[in-house]
Design a protein around this motif. Structure first.
Motif, PDB file in Angstrom:
ATOM      1  N   VAL A   6     -35.980 -12.779 -52.867  1.00 17.43           N
ATOM      2  CA  VAL A   6     -35.615 -13.262 -51.545  1.00 17.43           C
ATOM      3  C   VAL A   6     -34.275 -12.616 -51.230  1.00 17.43           C
ATOM      4  O   VAL A   6     -33.378 -12.577 -52.080  1.00 17.43           O
ATOM      5  CB  VAL A   6     -35.498 -14.803 -51.545  1.00 17.43           C
ATOM      6  N   THR A   7     -34.148 -12.080 -50.028  1.00 23.87           N
ATOM      7  CA  THR A   7     -32.882 -11.488 -49.611  1.00 23.87           C
ATOM      8  C   THR A   7     -32.219 -12.396 -48.577  1.00 23.87           C
ATOM      9  O   THR A   7     -32.779 -13.427 -48.194  1.00 23.87           O
ATOM     10  CB  THR A   7     -33.092 -10.079 -49.021  1.00 23.87           C
ATOM     11  N   ILE A  58     -35.844 -15.638 -57.449  1.00 33.28           N
ATOM     12  CA  ILE A  58     -34.759 -14.659 -57.575  1.00 33.28           C
ATOM     13  C   ILE A  58     -34.206 -14.358 -56.188  1.00 33.28           C
ATOM     14  O   ILE A  58     -34.960 -14.017 -55.270  1.00 33.28           O
ATOM     15  CB  ILE A  58     -35.245 -13.350 -58.228  1.00 33.28           C
ATOM     16  N   VAL A  59     -32.888 -14.467 -56.064  1.00 33.94           N
ATOM     17  CA  VAL A  59     -32.198 -14.108 -54.824  1.00 33.94           C
ATOM     18  C   VAL A  59     -31.429 -12.813 -55.069  1.00 33.94           C
ATOM     19  O   VAL A  59     -30.737 -12.679 -56.077  1.00 33.94           O
ATOM     20  CB  VAL A  59     -31.203 -15.211 -54.382  1.00 33.94           C
ATOM     21  N   LEU A  60     -31.558 -11.877 -54.154  1.00 32.97           N
ATOM     22  CA  LEU A  60     -30.785 -10.641 -54.190  1.00 32.97           C
ATOM     23  C   LEU A  60     -29.646 -10.785 -53.197  1.00 32.97           C
ATOM     24  O   LEU A  60     -29.875 -11.039 -52.009  1.00 32.97           O
ATOM     25  CB  LEU A  60     -31.670  -9.449 -53.825  1.00 32.97           C
ATOM     26  N   ALA A  61     -28.410 -10.680 -53.681  1.00 36.51           N
ATOM     27  CA  ALA A  61     -27.231 -10.884 -52.836  1.00 36.51           C
ATOM     28  C   ALA A  61     -26.195  -9.811 -53.129  1.00 36.51           C
ATOM     29  O   ALA A  61     -26.251  -9.144 -54.158  1.00 36.51           O
ATOM     30  CB  ALA A  61     -26.629 -12.263 -53.109  1.00 36.51           C
ATOM     31  N   SER A  62     -25.233  -9.686 -52.251  1.00 38.09           N
ATOM     32  CA  SER A  62     -24.139  -8.752 -52.523  1.00 38.09           C
ATOM     33  C   SER A  62     -23.318  -9.289 -53.690  1.00 38.09           C
ATOM     34  O   SER A  62     -23.267 -10.503 -53.922  1.00 38.09           O
ATOM     35  CB  SER A  62     -23.264  -8.583 -51.280  1.00 38.09           C
ATOM     36  N   PRO A  63     -22.668  -8.388 -54.424  1.00 39.37           N
ATOM     37  CA  PRO A  63     -21.905  -8.835 -55.594  1.00 39.37           C
ATOM     38  C   PRO A  63     -20.845  -9.892 -55.267  1.00 39.37           C
ATOM     39  O   PRO A  63     -20.624 -10.809 -56.044  1.00 39.37           O
ATOM     40  CB  PRO A  63     -21.249  -7.551 -56.108  1.00 39.37           C
ATOM     41  N   ARG A  64     -20.230  -9.791 -54.108  1.00 35.93           N
ATOM     42  CA  ARG A  64     -19.139 -10.713 -53.770  1.00 35.93           C
ATOM     43  C   ARG A  64     -19.624 -12.155 -53.601  1.00 35.93           C
ATOM     44  O   ARG A  64     -18.942 -13.084 -54.021  1.00 35.93           O
ATOM     45  CB  ARG A  64     -18.426 -10.238 -52.508  1.00 35.93           C
ATOM     46  N   ILE A  65     -20.782 -12.349 -52.986  1.00 34.99           N
ATOM     47  CA  ILE A  65     -21.228 -13.728 -52.739  1.00 34.99           C
ATOM     48  C   ILE A  65     -22.189 -14.248 -53.803  1.00 34.99           C
ATOM     49  O   ILE A  65     -22.562 -15.414 -53.782  1.00 34.99           O
ATOM     50  CB  ILE A  65     -21.846 -13.899 -51.339  1.00 34.99           C
TER      51      ILE A  65
END
Length: 109
Positions: A6-7, A58-65
């Motif tokens: 999930v994005t 599974i969530v795909l997120a930017s490294p910062r968040i």
């Protein structure tokens, strides 16, 4: 191989990024309780699609968040994995099964 994920829509990602508060042992999203609940609900709806199809959540997120998403959602989603783009190794195909979106009215601070 492929990983089903999930994005997060760009507007939701930006809103979370703008409101992240990092502490040594946790990352919080500093939004109103209503906004947080709407965000949790949006994640749960999209992650349920993965789970219902037999895939792990599974969530795909930017490294910062990434840490903030984990801290927000782990209590509600058993076996949740939150990965960032830079953790995906070469040769792994990502298949997006859902995108976390929140109604624009909710995103207004």
């Amino acid at each position: 191989g492929s990983v089903h994920v999930v994005t997060i829509s760009p507007d939701v990602e930006a809103r979370i990024h703008q409101n992240c508060v990092f502490r040594p042992d946790e990352a919080n999203i500093n939004l109103s309780s209503r906004e947080l609940q709407d965000l949790i609900d949006a994640f749960r709806i999209e992650l349920k699609k993965l789970i219902d199809e037999g895939f792990p959540p599974i969530v795909l997120a930017s490294p910062r968040i990434r840490p903030a998403i984990w801290d927000l959602m782990a209590p509600f989603v058993p076996n949740l994995k939150v990965i960032s783009f830079n953790e995906v190794t070469r040769g792994v195909m990502l298949k997006t099964k859902g995108i976390v979106k929140v109604q624009p009215a909710v995103l207004v601070g």
